[in-house]
Design an enzyme around this catalytic site. Structure first.
Site, mmCIF file in Angstrom:
data_model
loop_
_atom_site.group_PDB
_atom_site.id
_atom_site.type_symbol
_atom_site.label_atom_id
_atom_site.label_comp_id
_atom_site.label_asym_id
_atom_site.label_seq_id
_atom_site.Cartn_x
_atom_site.Cartn_y
_atom_site.Cartn_z
ATOM 1 N N TYR A 134 0.843 -1.189 0.000
ATOM 2 C CA TYR A 134 0.000 0.000 0.000
ATOM 3 C C TYR A 134 0.880 1.241 0.000
ATOM 4 O O TYR A 134 1.911 1.292 0.687
ATOM 5 C CB TYR A 134 -0.893 0.011 1.246
ATOM 6 N N GLU B 227 -3.511 7.589 -4.062
ATOM 7 C CA GLU B 227 -3.562 6.406 -3.200
ATOM 8 C C GLU B 227 -3.456 5.152 -4.062
ATOM 9 O O GLU B 227 -4.259 4.949 -4.973
ATOM 10 C CB GLU B 227 -4.860 6.393 -2.397
#
Length: 453
Positions: A175, A263
Site C-alpha cells: 500500500y 492512493e
C-alpha cells in the site's frame, strides 16, 4: 501468486469505504475541506445529513484510462491498457494484448464496479477477465448501458467507455499513498508492507504496520527519502531502486498535477519482477484548474448531476439532498449551520446551496429555479448574513429572483448584517409573500413549520 485486474481509479465521492488513507492518521484529517469522502466520517452524530460531506468538494475525478495516461507520462509503471469506445474497437484492440485473456473494465466514476450490474440487461459485473474471442460479446453488454453499483444509487451512471488492460499475475501487494498533512506542513507519504485489502483493518490490527514519512515541501522528494520508504515497505535487492523510482514519480504526479491525493492499493510486485500500480484513487484540486487546463478539460460531465453542473455555471455550490426544506445561504459555514439547526428542529434539508459572493440577480434567479424545480421541496429558507455583501443588494437580487421564477412554495427570509434595515424594507415593499425575520432560529423554526404544514 494471484491474478488481479489491472489498475482501477475510483472516484473520491462521499462514502465510508473510500477514506482508506484518511483513517490512517490525523494527517489525513487535513483533507476534510477538500474531500467529500472524508467529511462523511466526521459527521457530528445524526445532525448533519449524509450528503453534507459532499459540500466542500475541491477535487476533480478522472476516469481510470485518463489517470493511467497521466501516470504513464510521468514514468509510473502501469499495466498495458487502452480505452475503447465501440464494440468493434474493443474486438480489434484486444488482439494487441499478450496472452489469451484481457481485462474489460467499465469506465464510470463510482466504486464497486466489479460487483455492479447493468440496468438495461441485468448483466452482472463492471469488470471482467475475458477470453479474447468473447471480448465483443461482453463489450456489447456493457457499452452504452447504465452501471448500477452500491455507490451510484439506483439511477446508476452511464458507461460509454471501456478500458482494456492486460491481465497480470501478482506475487505480492503493498500500500502507498501521498496526502497533504497539516501537522508537518507538507506532503506525507504513507505506506504498508501489506496491501490489496482494507488499509483500515491493517492499521487497526497493527498500527506499527503503517509507515509515515513527511516530505519537506521546499526540498521536495529526494533519492534518500524514496529509497528509505521503499526499504521500509519491504522491498529488497534490485527492487528497492525500481520501487524508489516509482515513488519519486508518483510524488512528481502529486505535486506537478496539483493532486489532492494519490492512493495506490495495491502497489504490486508481479511474478515477472515488475513493480506496477494496479489499483489507484486520484483526485485533482479544482482550485488549480487555471494551471491544469489539460487535465480539467477531461472532466466527464455525463457522470455528474446535471443540476449541480448547471449551478456551477453561476458559481453556485449546490448539492441535492433528500429533505423538504430548501436552503439558500451565503457562505459554506453558515450553510452548514443552517442545515444543523434545521435538523435539530426536526426538519430535513432538501439541499446545500451556497450562493457565496454570487448573490446577484442572475445567480439568485438560477438558484430559485433550481430549488423550485425539486418536487420534494415544501418550503424555502433564505438565510443571508450580509458582511462584505450588503443586505440591500442581496434583498434586491432575492426579490428579482423570486419574481422571475414565481413564488410557488412557502418562503422564509432571514436577513442580518450590513444595511439590514434597507434590505428588510426592500423585501417588505416588494409585496413578496414571505415570512421575514432577523433571527436565525426563528427563521429556521418557521421554515420547518411551513414544510410540515
Amino acid at each position: 501468486s494471484s491474478t488481479h485486474p489491472a489498475f482501477t481509479v475510483r472516484p473520491l465521492r462521499a462514502s465510508s469505504e473510500r477514506g482508506e488513507a484518511a483513517k490512517l492518521s490525523q494527517a489525513a484529517m487535513s483533507l476534510v475541506s477538500a474531500r467529500s469522502s472524508l467529511c462523511r466520517g466526521l459527521r457530528r452524530g445524526s445532525v448533519v445529513p449524509p450528503a453534507v460531506g459532499a459540500v466542500q468538494r475541491r477535487f476533480l475525478n478522472l476516469h481510470e484510462y485518463q489517470a493511467q495516461k497521466i501516470f504513464g507520462d510521468f514514468g509510473v509503471g502501469v499495466p498495458k491498457n487502452t480505452p475503447v469506445f465501440s464494440v468493434q474497437e474493443a474486438v480489434e484492440k484486444a488482439a494487441d494484448f499478450p496472452g489469451d485473456e484481457v481485462v474489460v473494465k467499465s469506465q464510470v466514476l463510482a466504486g464497486g464496479r466489479g460487483l455492479g450490474h447493468f440496468k438495461e440487461n441485468s448483466f452482472q459485473g463492471g469488470v471482467h477477465i475475458v477470453p479474447k474471442a468473447k471480448v465483443g460479446e461482453v463489450a456489447d453488454k456493457m457499452l452504452g448501458k447504465t452501471l448500477v453499483t452500491k455507490q451510484t444509487g439506483a439511477e446508476g451512471k452511464p458507461n460509454n467507455i471501456l478500458l482494456l488492460a492486460e491481465k497480470v499475475s501478482i506475487e505480492s501487494e503493498k500500500y502507498f499513498a501521498i496526502l497533504m498533512d497539516r501537522g508537518s506542513g507538507g506532503p506525507l507519504l504513507i505506506g504498508s508492507k501489506t496491501g490489496g485489502t482494507s488499509i483500515e483493518d491493517i492499521a487497526a490490527a497493527d498500527p506499527s504496520a503503517i509507515i509515515k514519512q513527511p516530505v519537506d515541501i521546499k526540498v521536495g522528494m529526494t533519492t534518500e527519502i524514496a529509497e528509505k520508504m521503499a526499504t521500509q515497505m519491504g522491498y529488497s535487492g534490485g527492487q528497492i531502486q525500481e520501487a524508489a523510482t516509482l515513488i519519486a514519480n508518483l510524488y512528481k504526479v502529486f505535486i506537478d498535477c496539483d493532486c489532492t491525493m494519490v492512493e495506490i492499493n495495491p502497489l504490486a510486485t508481479l511474478t515477472d519482477g515488475r513493480v506496477l500500480v494496479c489499483d489507484s484513487k486520484v483526485g485533482f484540486d479544482d482550485n488549480a484548474e487555471f494551471r491544469q487546463k489539460a487535465i480539467h478539460e477531461q472532466r466527464d460531465f455525463s457522470q455528474e448531476n446535471p443540476i449541480e453542473v448547471e449551478a456551477k455555471k453561476y458559481d453556485l455550490n449546490y448539492i441535492k439532498l433528500d429533505g423538504d426544506v430548501a436552503c439558500m445561504v451565503n457562505g459554506a459555514g453558515l450553510a452548514m449551520s443552517t442545515m444543523d439547526l434545521l435538523s435539530l428542529l426536526g426538519g430535513s434539508p432538501a439541499n446545500f446551496l451556497d450562493v457565496g459572493g454570487a448573490a446577484n440577480v442572475e445567480a439568485m434567479t438560477a438558484a430559485f429555479k433550481i430549488i423550485s424545480g425539486d418536487p420534494n421541496v415544501k418550503s424555502i429558507f433564505v438565510n443571508i448574513f450580509g458582511g462584505i455583501a450588503r443586505c440591500d443588494h442581496i434583498a434586491e437580487a432575492v426579490v428579482a429572483g423570486v419574481k422571475a421564477v414565481g413564488a410557488s412554495k412557502p418562503l422564509v427570509i432571514r436577513l442580518e448584517g450590513t444595511n439590514v434595515e434597507k434590505g428588510m424594507q426592500i423585501i417588505k415593499d416588494s409585496g413578496l409573500d414571505a415570512f421575514l425575520t432577523n433571527d436565525f432560529t426563528t427563521g429556521a423554526k418557521e421554515a420547518v413549520r411551513r414544510a410540515s404544514a
